[in-house]
Enzyme design. Sequence first.
Site, PDB file in Angstrom:
ATOM      1  N   THR A 286     -29.847 -11.168  27.496  1.00 60.54           N
ATOM      2  CA  THR A 286     -30.988 -10.847  28.347  1.00 60.54           C
ATOM      3  C   THR A 286     -30.469 -10.073  29.546  1.00 60.54           C
ATOM      4  OG1 THR A 286     -32.215 -12.783  27.650  1.00 60.54           O
ATOM      5  CG2 THR A 286     -32.885 -11.792  29.714  1.00 60.54           C
ATOM      6  N   PHE A 288     -31.132  -8.831  33.337  1.00 61.69           N
ATOM      7  CA  PHE A 288     -31.910  -9.210  34.517  1.00 61.69           C
ATOM      8  C   PHE A 288     -31.796  -8.115  35.566  1.00 61.69           C
ATOM      9  CE2 PHE A 288     -31.057 -13.152  32.411  1.00 61.69           C
ATOM     10  CZ  PHE A 288     -32.112 -13.991  32.728  1.00 61.69           C
TER      11      PHE A 288
END
Length: 703
Positions: A286, A288
């Site tokens: 992921t 960010f």
Amino acid sequence: MSDHREPLSTDPLAGLRQRIDQLDRDLLAQLAQRMQAVAGIGRLKREDRATPLRDDRRERELFEVWAREAATLGMSPYFAGRVLREILNWSRREQERQLEGPEQPALRPRLRVGYQGVPACYSDLTLTKIFATRDSAGLERIGFRDFRSVVDALEAGELSHALLPIENTIAGSINEVYDLLAERSISIVGEEAWPVEHCLLGLPGTRLEDLRAVRSHPVALQQCQRFLEGLVGVRTESWHDTAGAAQSIPVEAARHVGAIASEEAAQHYGLEVLRREISDQRENLTRFVLLARGPERLDPRQPAKTSLLLAVNHRPGALLECLKVLGDRGLNLTKLESRPVPRSPWEYLFYVDFEGSTDEGRVQDALDELRSHTSRLKVLGCYPRRVGEPELDLAALAGGVSAAPSSNGAANGAPAVTPAPAAKVCAVPKSTGPAKLVAQRPDGRRTTVRVGDVEVGAEAFVMMAGPCSVESRTQVHEAAAIVRAGGARVLRGGAFKPRTHPYAFQGLGFEGLDLLVEAGRAYELPVVTEVLRPEDVEPIARRAHMLQVGARNMQNFALLKALGTTDRPVLLKRGMSATIEELLCAAEYVLAGGNHRVILCERGIRTFETSTRSTLDVSAVPVLRERTHLPILVDPSHAAGVRHLVQPLALAAAAAGADGLIVEVHPDPAVALSDKEQALDAQDFERLMAALRPVVRALGRTL
Ligand code: PEP
Ligand code: MN
């Protein structure tokens, strides 16, 4: 550490474990010393700005040495390479941290960072990672329920930063976060990737066969679908986030419930890892973004990324032109994402990430050129690159083949590491003149602005007409019928009226706006209406095709900033006592906020002359044409103040080179609730159009 050495145990297994513990302690101590040396190098580079931050040739040599020595020691060169890669990664970060300089603790801004979720969620873990190499003494973390609340708190000044996930390698882009970046005045100041390693967690002692339910965030449940299908008789429960699911289990003492979350969440909430690596796919990362209210300083030697938001002009091939602008300057695109423009079917906003900093000349050139291909362009941020760093081919090194030095310029084979110029720090983006974005382009190319399906600033001379105020359904429908029949292309009508007298008719507000939009729809005319307050920008933009800033609000900077964040065109009227330069600066506010769709409007200024309501500054038209690329409209109605002078002023404006007019038309001027003396009726409007035609034609334009 040698003073900690203990006598070896006689049990062989325990003995070996003791030995490993000792070696680990030594390894750690060595690593700590290595980091101290790295910090020393960082401090030297802080003082000597001519030394590049990265030395790719040295890094490559290190990999070769490690690979060779590992092989000699009978160890996998690949394994050694992996370890070295991680060490170098953190060494680079440590050096970047040193560049920030030794600030006085008292001068350091307080770090209050918001994220969505509860402690030990993936955002919280990433926060630790991203601040590991920033000055983070006294870092305070605050969990919020949803993304929007985090950004609200950031904008309100309650947080210094916000950390939000923006994309996942399996689930794709997180649209809500992209939309927030478009809508709000926030900057991306950092990025970080987190490898998501889902585990199944339960209360200590739980066996898989005890489980009746597994709860987690729906995306995590989906990513572990194959594993979950193998658990017979177990149902899934959606939870608002992964760590929240873990948190709930000890609270409820739920012995038959498992949660999918990280190993760190297990530790944090006193749970046991029942199974590791349960994702269907191994590589689950992921990305960010770290957000702040404004841009942050960046050392020009730091490898940087820049993120843009842009709306392309509505023309075939427009996106390609934009990408070419980047490509022609050797800017490497790392991401292109599109999102539909709300309420405009088949129009898209594009999010573009590329390697480079807004401090570089080629990036500034690219931005300047992009502005002429876009109706909206916003620099979302310029920040240290952490994701997608070019990696050395470890497998090749492990095989003893040294990667061929690249031939792209720099003597050390580095991929275009920016040579350090003077001690300059980068901010986003710099303006050289008072109003740079509105300024005339070197090649003289003019901007056109689309209002609904009407192009303003192109060959056609555009008439906008309608009542001063929307008064009733009948009135606005009749006005729309008149102006449509006369040849107007845009319907005007005030719903929120800025009245000099507090007891005068103030407009019908949103009800009036709905009537205006309804009439516009009935007569196929896009509508323009005035906005008075920043908080009304969004709801009005949702309905109207263009937002008007009235003369009395030309320097309402909060309103101009709010208009910078919308994707609707703006009709900016000149203030009654504003100079042309001030008008341009007001427009610059909107463009600087990212909205390039601005039309300027000369509507008369206050002079000592009292024969007319205002004095139409006809000369403003050619002056503006020299100074800006934006389209220029003239409002003869508010300048004249009386009906019979509207036509001569309109003709003068057209002849002076205006791109169109905005005039007030009322079906029955005698009963108009505002500006009745200057309103044209149906016949007046028809006569005006007839008088304009030959003038416009003589100028080589169409009407
Ligand atoms: C209007 O257009 O109705 C109006 C109020 O104009 P201005 O802001 O130019 O006075
Ligand atoms: Mn008016």
